[in-house]
Design a protein around this motif. Sequence first.
Motif, short mmCIF file in Angstrom:
data_model
loop_
_atom_site.label_atom_id
_atom_site.label_comp_id
_atom_site.label_asym_id
_atom_site.label_seq_id
_atom_site.Cartn_x
_atom_site.Cartn_y
_atom_site.Cartn_z
N SER A 15 -19.41 12.76 -124.89
CA SER A 15 -19.09 12.84 -123.70
C SER A 15 -19.71 13.94 -122.87
O SER A 15 -19.35 14.51 -121.77
CB SER A 15 -17.38 13.48 -123.66
N THR A 46 -22.18 13.93 -120.51
CA THR A 46 -22.48 12.70 -119.18
C THR A 46 -23.47 13.13 -118.15
O THR A 46 -23.73 12.51 -117.21
CB THR A 46 -21.03 12.56 -118.43
N LEU A 65 -17.85 7.61 -122.18
CA LEU A 65 -17.48 8.09 -120.70
C LEU A 65 -18.81 7.74 -119.86
O LEU A 65 -20.07 7.74 -120.35
CB LEU A 65 -17.38 9.49 -120.22
N TRP A 80 -19.13 9.06 -111.66
CA TRP A 80 -17.83 9.42 -111.76
C TRP A 80 -17.37 9.58 -110.43
O TRP A 80 -16.24 8.96 -110.15
CB TRP A 80 -17.57 10.72 -112.45
N GLN A 120 -7.66 14.53 -118.23
CA GLN A 120 -8.01 14.08 -119.55
C GLN A 120 -7.08 15.30 -120.58
O GLN A 120 -7.09 14.65 -121.59
CB GLN A 120 -9.57 14.98 -119.89
N THR A 145 -8.29 7.86 -116.53
CA THR A 145 -8.97 7.62 -117.80
C THR A 145 -8.44 6.46 -118.33
O THR A 145 -7.20 5.96 -118.09
CB THR A 145 -9.44 8.75 -118.95
N LEU A 154 -11.24 9.54 -126.63
CA LEU A 154 -12.84 9.46 -126.82
C LEU A 154 -13.45 9.72 -128.21
O LEU A 154 -14.40 9.16 -128.51
CB LEU A 154 -13.39 10.42 -125.88
#
Length: 429
Positions: free
Chosen positions: A154, A156, A173, A179, A284, A306, A342
Motif C-alpha cells: 500500500s 502508493t 491500491l 486516487w 479504510q 474501497t 489489502l
Amino acid sequence: MRVRLRPRLRRASLGALTLGTLALTAAACGSSSSSSSSSSSSAPAAPSQITVGTTYASSGEYATSSIPELDGLKLWVSLENAKGGVYVGAYHKRIPVKLIALNDQSNPSTAGVLTNQLITQDKVNILVADFGSVLTAPAVSIAQAHHYLLFDQSGTGIPFFTPGNPYIVLCDLPVSSIWPDPLANFIISKHINNVAIVYGGNDFDGSQAETLKAKLTAAHVSLAAYEEVPTSTTSYSTIISSLAAKKPGAVLELGYQPNDTAFLQQLESSGDHFPMVFTVFPGQLLSLFESQLGKTGLQYTYTYGTNFYNTYNSVTEGLTTSAFMAKLQSTYPSAVNTLGLLGYNTGLVVEAALRHATSLSQLALRNALTSVSGNLTTVDGTFQINSEGAQTGELLPLAQLFPGSGNTVALKPVTSPAPNPVSAVYPAP
C-alpha cells in the motif's frame, strides 16, 4: 497463528502452518537471482518451503493500519498451508509457506534495517513491504539494490515507480496520483469553488495534493489554501480557524489515520462548519473512526471508497467476497476492514506470481505478474500494472458517510467506478 514479538532487530517468525501444525522450517535460498529462466539440465531442487518476509508495525502511528494488513497476509498463508502450501508453477506442486514478520515499530529507519535483514540474512523468496508510503520508502531502494522484487502492499507514492526499476510491484491500491480523480471531478461537476487543501509532507499525501491542484486549477477552481504540514501533525485547531475565515466551499485534509482523526475531532470541537469535508482514512478504517468520532463527528464527511465495500462473486484467484469476509471475521475479527483485505490480496498477488513464474528468480516473478496484469481478478478488483510496476487498476470511488443506526455511519459511493453510486449531499447540513 500469531507473530511473537522479540526485541527490535530480532526476528518474529510465523512458521508455515498446515492444518494448524508447524511445517518444515528449513529456509529456501537462492531467490535473489535476476535471471528469469534456468537451464533444465541444472534446474535446482524444489525448496522445502517458500519464505515470505515482511515488516510490520506493532506500535506507533502506523500500527492501526499495519496490524490488520499483516493479519490479512497471515490469513492467506494459513489458507494456502491448509491446502498443503502455495502452488509453485516452476515445480508443478504445492510448497508450504513460512511467513517471517519483523517489527519496525512505525520507524522508517528500522524498516530499512529489517528489510535488509530479510534479504541478506533470511534470504526470503518473497519480499513484502510494510503499510503505506512512509514505511515502504526505505524498502524500495534496498530491494532495487539487491535485485529483489518488492511486493508493495500500500505504498502508493509516485516516486517509487521509475522506468529503470523492475523490482517493485504495487499490489493492492492504485498509485496515489490517480486516487483523487473522482474527487476532483466531483468538485468540478458541483461547481464548488474556493477549495482548501491541507496535506501531509510525504509521498502519499503529496502526490494526491499535486493531482488535485493541477486538475482544479485547470478547471479554474480557485484555491483558498494549499498548505503542507508535517506528517506528524496532530494539532489542527489554528489551521481550522484560519480556514473558517476564508469560507471555503470544500476542505480537503490529506493525511494518515492519526492526522484524519485529529483533524475531524478538532473540527467538531471548534464549532466551525464547512459545506464539504474530505479525509482519506475513514473509508479504510471505518470502525475505528466510528469509535473515535461517532455519528456526529463523521456524518456527511467524504472519503475514498474501497473494494472492501464492493462484492465480487466471480474471481480468478482466491476467495469471493462473501467467503473472504466469513474467513476474516472468524480468524481475525479486528482486521475486518480495508487493510485486512489489502493484506490478503497481497498474498493473492504473490500466489499468482508463484503460479505463473518459470522459476523463483526475482525477475521471473516480476515477468509473471506482467503476464497476468489485466486478467487477474480478486476481492480487490482487477489487478493491472504499468511498465513501472505501478497499479492502475483497483480504482477507488469517492464516497460519503451517511447517518446510520445508533452511533454509526454508512459508507456509500457517490461516484464511479462504483457500480451503483448514490446521490451525494452537498452542502452538508
